[in-house]
Design a protein around this motif. Structure first.
Motif, PDB file in Angstrom:
ATOM      1  N   CYS A  33       1.113  -1.017   0.054  1.00  0.00           N
ATOM      2  CA  CYS A  33       0.151   0.441  -0.031  1.00  0.00           C
ATOM      3  C   CYS A  33       0.699   1.003  -0.061  1.00  0.00           C
ATOM      4  CB  CYS A  33      -0.497  -0.023   1.169  1.00  0.00           C
ATOM      5  SG  CYS A  33      -0.148   0.720   2.465  1.00  0.00           S
ATOM      6  N   SER A  34       0.660   2.393   0.073  1.00  0.00           N
ATOM      7  CA  SER A  34       1.162   3.390  -0.178  1.00  0.00           C
ATOM      8  C   SER A  34       1.241   3.823   0.891  1.00  0.00           C
ATOM      9  CB  SER A  34      -0.246   4.624  -0.638  1.00  0.00           C
ATOM     10  OG  SER A  34      -1.105   5.017   0.189  1.00  0.00           O
ATOM     11  N   THR A  38      -3.316   4.476   2.153  1.00  0.00           N
ATOM     12  CA  THR A  38      -4.327   4.594   1.783  1.00  0.00           C
ATOM     13  C   THR A  38      -4.781   3.974   0.353  1.00  0.00           C
ATOM     14  OG1 THR A  38      -3.770   6.274  -0.237  1.00  0.00           O
ATOM     15  CG2 THR A  38      -4.572   7.274   2.111  1.00  0.00           C
ATOM     16  N   THR A  39      -4.369   2.965  -0.201  1.00  0.00           N
ATOM     17  CA  THR A  39      -4.487   2.526  -1.693  1.00  0.00           C
ATOM     18  C   THR A  39      -3.636   1.277  -1.364  1.00  0.00           C
ATOM     19  OG1 THR A  39      -4.302   4.150  -2.983  1.00  0.00           O
ATOM     20  CG2 THR A  39      -3.774   2.044  -4.293  1.00  0.00           C
TER      21      THR A  39
END
Length: 268
Positions: A33-34, A38-39
């Motif tokens: 993830c980032s 958030t991703t």
């Protein structure tokens, strides 16, 4: 905003971004993830791991104390990756026994790197068979001498009973795991919550929950006695016990990510 909870000690960092490898019944997956969490990107074979979403809006209005409710509302929706491998969930809960969260995270990483298989830029937890193949000297060299007996007892039980365990309802599984030497209510509850995503099974009167609840809402006089705290927690949560519990842990995960306190558990 929805963000990813990184409480599980299998999360590592790769070039500053969180990354995790895990087994599913059909293959191996690598998750990343980032840095802002958030991703989530996942790649692997077979069905993808389940990502549970916990929403403060699901909490019963008027039951949760105002300060805690406001803190969790500011947190927003939380995603958490469910651990699809019961052995990994069980071994992780055993590693977390007694020691602080930061120490457990380091030990988990050492164990994976030394005895597990690679998964992209990270490592998988050693299988039950690989865990049984390690001798006492190897555990000592890893700084895990006191984890050898519970991990190997659990590995033996898992290999003997995993097909049966996979068919059990979650609450019955919590009881079944406690037949294994060195596994008590805390370890069994934490493992099954990780495995199912149902945090009503988590030992919600433990030090972590009590610490984060008190920090999130210091205006409340929270019971220091565990049974009393558990009773109050169930009353506050009503039908949303899993949601309240995991969001409070997520608030603590978010708080620790910024403030870096190290609150662990001191149970079986």
């Amino acid at each position: 905003m929805t963000w990813l909870m990184l409480d599980h000690p299998a999360w590592d960092l790769d070039a500053g971004a969180p990354v995790r490898g895990l087994r599913t019944p059909e293959g191996v997956w690598v998750l990343s993830c980032s840095p802002a969490r958030t991703t989530t990107l996942i790649r692997g074979s077979g069905a993808a791991p389940v990502v549970d979403v916990y929403d403060p809006a699901a909490l019963p209005e008027g039951r949760v104390p105002d300060g805690l409710a406001a803190a969790l509302d500011r947190l927003g929706q939380v995603e958490r990756v469910r651990t699809p491998d019961l052995w990994e969930a069980l071994a992780t809960a055993i590693i977390r026994q007694v020691i602080r969260a930061g120490q457990a995270r380091k030990m988990h990483r050492v164990f994976r790197a030394a005895a597990g298989e690679t998964a992209g830029p990270t490592w998988l937890i050693p299988t039950a068979e690989q865990t049984l193949a390690l001798d006492a000297e190897q555990f000592t060299m890893l700084g895990m001498a006191f984890k050898r007996r519970p991990l190997q007892a659990a590995a033996t039980a898992y290999l003997a009973h995993h097909s049966e365990w996979a068919q059990l309802p979650a609450d019955v599984l919590v009881k079944a795991l406690q037949s294994v030497p060195r596994i008590g209510p805390w370890t069994a509850g934490a493992a099954v919550a990780d495995y199912t995503g149902d945090f009503s099974l988590y030992p919600y009167s433990d030090l972590a929950i009590r610490t984060w609840a008190a920090l999130a809402d210091p205006a409340i006089t929270w019971p220091a006695d565990e049974p009393m705290f558990a009773g109050l927690w169930r009353e506050l949560a009503g039908p949303s016990l899993s949601t309240l519990t995991v969001l409070t842990l997520a608030w603590g995960d978010h708080h620790a990510h910024h403030a870096r306190p190290d609150h662990g558990s001191s149970h079986d």
